[in-house]
Structures are given as structure tokens and as C-alpha cells.
Design a protein around this motif. Structure first.
Motif, PDB file in Angstrom:
ATOM      1  N   LEU A  33       0.906  -1.147  -0.055  1.00  0.00           N
ATOM      2  CA  LEU A  33      -0.046   0.036  -0.092  1.00  0.00           C
ATOM      3  C   LEU A  33       0.703   1.243  -0.040  1.00  0.00           C
ATOM      4  N   ARG A  34       1.841   1.167   0.926  1.00  0.00           N
ATOM      5  CA  ARG A  34       3.102   2.293   0.905  1.00  0.00           C
ATOM      6  C   ARG A  34       3.486   2.616  -0.542  1.00  0.00           C
ATOM      7  N   MET A  35       3.662   1.628  -1.245  1.00  0.00           N
ATOM      8  CA  MET A  35       4.447   2.049  -2.572  1.00  0.00           C
ATOM      9  C   MET A  35       3.436   2.471  -3.531  1.00  0.00           C
ATOM     10  N   TYR A  36       2.268   2.481  -3.217  1.00  0.00           N
ATOM     11  CA  TYR A  36       1.030   3.237  -4.063  1.00  0.00           C
ATOM     12  C   TYR A  36       0.797   4.533  -3.650  1.00  0.00           C
ATOM     13  N   THR A  37       1.409   5.165  -2.655  1.00  0.00           N
ATOM     14  CA  THR A  37       0.859   6.398  -2.134  1.00  0.00           C
ATOM     15  C   THR A  37       1.391   7.570  -3.332  1.00  0.00           C
ATOM     16  N   PRO A  38       2.544   7.147  -3.766  1.00  0.00           N
ATOM     17  CA  PRO A  38       2.764   8.173  -5.089  1.00  0.00           C
ATOM     18  C   PRO A  38       1.829   8.311  -6.228  1.00  0.00           C
ATOM     19  N   THR A  39       1.295   6.942  -6.079  1.00  0.00           N
ATOM     20  CA  THR A  39       0.357   6.906  -7.563  1.00  0.00           C
ATOM     21  C   THR A  39      -1.131   7.723  -6.989  1.00  0.00           C
ATOM     22  N   LEU A  40      -1.503   7.585  -5.676  1.00  0.00           N
ATOM     23  CA  LEU A  40      -2.483   8.341  -5.152  1.00  0.00           C
ATOM     24  C   LEU A  40      -2.273   9.932  -5.388  1.00  0.00           C
ATOM     25  N   GLY A  41      -0.997  10.145  -5.010  1.00  0.00           N
ATOM     26  CA  GLY A  41      -0.629  11.593  -5.255  1.00  0.00           C
ATOM     27  C   GLY A  41      -0.637  12.232  -6.426  1.00  0.00           C
ATOM     28  N   ALA A  42      -0.424  11.266  -7.601  1.00  0.00           N
ATOM     29  CA  ALA A  42      -0.394  11.633  -8.925  1.00  0.00           C
ATOM     30  C   ALA A  42      -1.914  11.936  -9.530  1.00  0.00           C
ATOM     31  N   ILE A  43      -2.682  10.938  -8.992  1.00  0.00           N
ATOM     32  CA  ILE A  43      -4.116  10.971  -9.353  1.00  0.00           C
ATOM     33  C   ILE A  43      -4.906  11.979  -8.704  1.00  0.00           C
ATOM     34  N   VAL A  44      -4.535  12.383  -7.572  1.00  0.00           N
ATOM     35  CA  VAL A  44      -5.099  13.797  -6.973  1.00  0.00           C
ATOM     36  C   VAL A  44      -4.565  14.698  -7.366  1.00  0.00           C
ATOM     37  N   ALA A  45      -3.360  14.894  -7.627  1.00  0.00           N
ATOM     38  CA  ALA A  45      -2.798  16.167  -8.423  1.00  0.00           C
ATOM     39  C   ALA A  45      -3.369  16.214  -9.590  1.00  0.00           C
ATOM     40  N   LEU A  46      -3.571  15.264 -10.577  1.00  0.00           N
ATOM     41  CA  LEU A  46      -4.107  15.596 -11.898  1.00  0.00           C
ATOM     42  C   LEU A  46      -5.684  16.201 -11.823  1.00  0.00           C
ATOM     43  N   ILE A  47      -6.341  15.404 -10.680  1.00  0.00           N
ATOM     44  CA  ILE A  47      -7.726  15.987 -10.434  1.00  0.00           C
ATOM     45  C   ILE A  47      -7.691  17.356 -10.035  1.00  0.00           C
ATOM     46  N   VAL A  48      -6.982  17.533  -9.194  1.00  0.00           N
ATOM     47  CA  VAL A  48      -6.949  19.161  -8.711  1.00  0.00           C
ATOM     48  C   VAL A  48      -6.380  20.064  -9.799  1.00  0.00           C
ATOM     49  N   SER A  49      -5.463  19.805 -10.950  1.00  0.00           N
ATOM     50  CA  SER A  49      -4.956  20.420 -11.766  1.00  0.00           C
ATOM     51  C   SER A  49      -6.040  20.442 -13.084  1.00  0.00           C
ATOM     52  N   ARG A  50      -6.972  19.625 -12.891  1.00  0.00           N
ATOM     53  CA  ARG A  50      -7.974  19.529 -13.850  1.00  0.00           C
ATOM     54  C   ARG A  50      -7.324  18.939 -15.091  1.00  0.00           C
ATOM     55  N   GLU A  51      -6.484  18.107 -14.910  1.00  0.00           N
ATOM     56  CA  GLU A  51      -5.696  17.406 -16.185  1.00  0.00           C
ATOM     57  C   GLU A  51      -6.287  15.963 -16.412  1.00  0.00           C
ATOM     58  N   ASN A  52      -6.274  15.186 -17.429  1.00  0.00           N
ATOM     59  CA  ASN A  52      -6.932  14.178 -17.736  1.00  0.00           C
ATOM     60  C   ASN A  52      -5.865  12.984 -17.317  1.00  0.00           C
ATOM     61  N   LEU A  53      -6.847  12.051 -16.363  1.00  0.00           N
ATOM     62  CA  LEU A  53      -6.127  10.997 -15.693  1.00  0.00           C
ATOM     63  C   LEU A  53      -5.391  10.115 -16.664  1.00  0.00           C
ATOM     64  N   ARG A  54      -5.628  10.091 -17.778  1.00  0.00           N
ATOM     65  CA  ARG A  54      -5.373   9.117 -19.001  1.00  0.00           C
ATOM     66  C   ARG A  54      -3.574   9.596 -19.213  1.00  0.00           C
ATOM     67  N   ALA A  55      -3.247  10.602 -18.620  1.00  0.00           N
ATOM     68  CA  ALA A  55      -1.882  10.954 -18.249  1.00  0.00           C
ATOM     69  C   ALA A  55      -0.945   9.984 -17.740  1.00  0.00           C
ATOM     70  N   ILE A  56      -1.488   9.153 -16.973  1.00  0.00           N
ATOM     71  CA  ILE A  56      -0.669   8.149 -16.174  1.00  0.00           C
ATOM     72  C   ILE A  56      -0.555   7.058 -17.455  1.00  0.00           C
ATOM     73  N   GLU A  57      -1.345   6.809 -18.360  1.00  0.00           N
ATOM     74  CA  GLU A  57      -1.051   6.093 -19.725  1.00  0.00           C
ATOM     75  C   GLU A  57       0.156   6.462 -20.148  1.00  0.00           C
ATOM     76  N   SER A  58       0.301   7.706 -20.384  1.00  0.00           N
ATOM     77  CA  SER A  58       1.386   8.042 -21.124  1.00  0.00           C
ATOM     78  C   SER A  58       2.836   7.993 -20.268  1.00  0.00           C
ATOM     79  N   TYR A  59       2.884   8.021 -18.958  1.00  0.00           N
ATOM     80  CA  TYR A  59       3.912   7.541 -18.230  1.00  0.00           C
ATOM     81  C   TYR A  59       4.484   6.251 -18.534  1.00  0.00           C
ATOM     82  N   ILE A  60       3.360   5.349 -18.593  1.00  0.00           N
ATOM     83  CA  ILE A  60       3.526   3.954 -19.152  1.00  0.00           C
ATOM     84  C   ILE A  60       4.170   3.902 -20.314  1.00  0.00           C
ATOM     85  N   ASN A  61       3.336   4.445 -21.546  1.00  0.00           N
ATOM     86  CA  ASN A  61       3.783   4.218 -22.457  1.00  0.00           C
ATOM     87  C   ASN A  61       3.976   2.920 -23.311  1.00  0.00           C
TER      88      ASN A  61
END
Length: 290
Positions: free
Chosen positions: A44-72
Motif C-alpha cells: 500500500l505504501r508503494m502506491y501512495t505516489p500513485t495516489l498523489g499523482a491521481i489527486v494532483a491530476l484531478i486538482v489540476s484538472r488534467e486528464n487521468l489518462r496522463a498516467i497511461e502516457s507515463y507507462i507508454n
């Protein structure tokens, strides 16, 4: 900037809350339940940065599909995903060679540790060691990568992208330092990686993270995907613990100078610089052909 601040706050605070929960609920548990709780806490701890990224994208009103672009995902990123765990073998070999050159190598001590913890003979311990070294590679690509993905979406994905995604010294230092600091409450409160040094081990782990980040960030920039750093991370988690207990250092000395200390940091730095040099040479050849 708002997104980056949100990412850091969520990643660090959620990790701290998990550390606090583990510290509170792990007291008095028998070994079986403690091991299960430790595994759950770590995942669970290793997924806290993913949680941070998801919340940050929502707050910034960015598309959550940005995560797909990280994995690419692509055949190229898959190829490097399969190759990247070799970094863990390379850096571990460098560590053992340096330890041997300095007269510090103690494989017998590692075998004795395996023997005493497993309740087996020293001969059988050597077989267990060989098996662990062999299965570290498939483990890096499977279960360890599933866990490491949680961190990599945050550090080499969201954070690196927010910093511009360029392999420059400033970004290496920032990502490595933030990554290391994120472990600070686990180190200080739970003794994670440094059970004796505790908070005094935090600066060492920051240097450890910076050294390994060099290769991880170069791979991320060159391939355009976090997948190679995911399996590299998984490989280190699978193999580095063996290297950390293969010297004559004991106790506090081992934490200061061993696999998670000075000698380990130097080994990772050399391995990372070598990896960067190999990638640059490969890139130059590819450009020349193209």
C-alpha cells in the motif's frame, strides 16, 4: 505548481499515515500476522505516489489518462523492461567486487545468516542463496514490478514529467532527494532499512536513491516510458538485500558502510553512470544509422 504541491502532500502524508498505522497495530502480533501486515503495509505504501499523482491530476484538472502516457507501452519499452533488471545484477556484482578488493567480502557470513534464519544447514543455505539469485530476475518482472509500479507512476512518471522530463543534474537531485525523503518516516519510526541508525540513516538513503535514480531517469527519458525503471526498481528490491549482508560489516557499521551505506551508494553510482554511458552510445549509433 498547485498540482506538484498536491502530489507531494498526498504522497508524503498518506505514506506517513500508513507508517503510523503499522507502528500502532504491529505491536504484540505473532510472527505470521506481523509478516502479513508488513507485506500489506509495504504494498500500500508503494502506491501512495500513485495516489498523489491521481489527486494532483484531478486538482489540476488534467486528464487521468496522463498516467497511461507515463507507462507508454510499446515493443521498445517492453524490450527495456526485460533488460532493466540486469542493472541490479550489474550493481550487485560491482558491490561484491569492491568489497572483495577491500578485503570486506564475507559470503560465509551471509550463508550463516540464511542458515540461522531458515533453520537449515550451511550447505543448504548456499543452495537457497543460488536459487534466490536466479529467481530475482523473474521476481523483478512480476510481483516486484507490480509493487514498484506504484512508486514509479509517481517519481519517474508524474514528478519527472512536472520537472520537464529532461535528464539533467537538477532533476536527478530533486527526484532522488524527494524519493529518499518519502521513506524518512518509515526509516525514523519503523527502522526501515536502518533499524539501528533510524533517522540518522535518512541522508544515506537519500544518496542511495539519487545514485539509482541516475539510471532510472535516463532510461525513462530515452525510452519515453517508466516501464524500464519499474523492472529496475523491482530488480533492486529482489537482489540488493543479499548484497547488503555479504560484507564483514556488522550492526551500525553495516548500515553506515555496507550495502545501504557508503559502499552500496558508490556501487550504484558507478553502475548508473555506466548505464548512462551505454545508453548514450546506443543512441548515437541509432542516430547514425537513421
Amino acid at each position: 505548481m498547485r498540482g506538484l504541491i498536491t502530489f507531494l502532500l498526498v504522497s508524503f502524508c498518506s505514506a506517513f499515515l500508513l507508517d503510523l498505522a503499522f507502528y500502532s497495530y504491529s505491536q504484540g502480533l505473532n510472527q505470521l500476522f506481523l509478516s502479513l501486515l508488513l507485506t500489506l503495509w509495504g504494498f500500500l505504501r508503494m502506491y501512495t505516489p500513485t495516489l498523489g499523482a491521481i489527486v494532483a491530476l484531478i486538482v489540476s484538472r488534467e486528464n487521468l489518462r496522463a498516467i497511461e502516457s507515463y507507462i507508454n507501452f510499446s515493443w521498445r519499452s517492453l524490450k527495456y523492461f526485460l533488460l532493466a533488471p540486469l542493472y541490479a545484477y550489474f550493481s550487485s556484482a560491482l558491490f561484491l567486487l569492491l568489497a572483495h578488493a577491500m578485503g570486506l567480502l564475507d559470503i560465509d557470513g551471509l550463508l550463516q545468516l540464511i542458515s540461522s534464519s531458515s533453520g537449515v544447514t550451511k550447505e543448504l543455505a548456499s543452495v537457497i542463496l543460488m536459487v534466490q539469485v536466479i529467481i530475482a530476475y523473474p521476481a523483478a518482472l512480476t510481483i516486484n514490478s507490480i509493487a514498484a509500479l506504484g512508486e514509479e507512476i509517481g517519481w519517474r512518471g508524474y514528478l519527472f514529467r512536472q520537472l520537464g522530463g529532461n535528464f539533467v543534474l537538477k532533476n536527478i537531485l530533486l527526484v532522488g532527494t524527494i524519493w529518499g525523503l518519502w521513506h524518512s518516516t518509515a526509516i525514523a519510526l519503523l527502522g526501515h532499512n536502518y533499524p539501528l541508525l533510524r533517522a540518522s540513516g535518512i541522508p544515506l538513503f537519500i544518496l542511495f536513491c539519487i545514485s539509482s535514480s541516475i539510471a532510472m531517469l535516463k532510461l525513462t527519458e530515452a525510452i519515453g516510458s517508466i516501464l524500464p525503471s519499474v523492472s529496475l526498481h523491482g530488480g533492486l528490491n529482489a537482489l540488493w538485500g543479499l548484497a547488503a549482508y555479504s560484507t564483514k560489516f556488522r550492526g551500525v557499521e553495516n548500515e553506515l558502510y555496507g550495502g545501504l551505506g557508503v559502499l552500496g551508494i558508490i556501487s550504484l553510482f558507478i553502475a548508473s553512470v555506466s548505464t548512462v554511458a551505454i545508453l548514450k552510445k546506443y543512441e548515437a549509433r541509432a542516430k547514425a544509422k537513421g
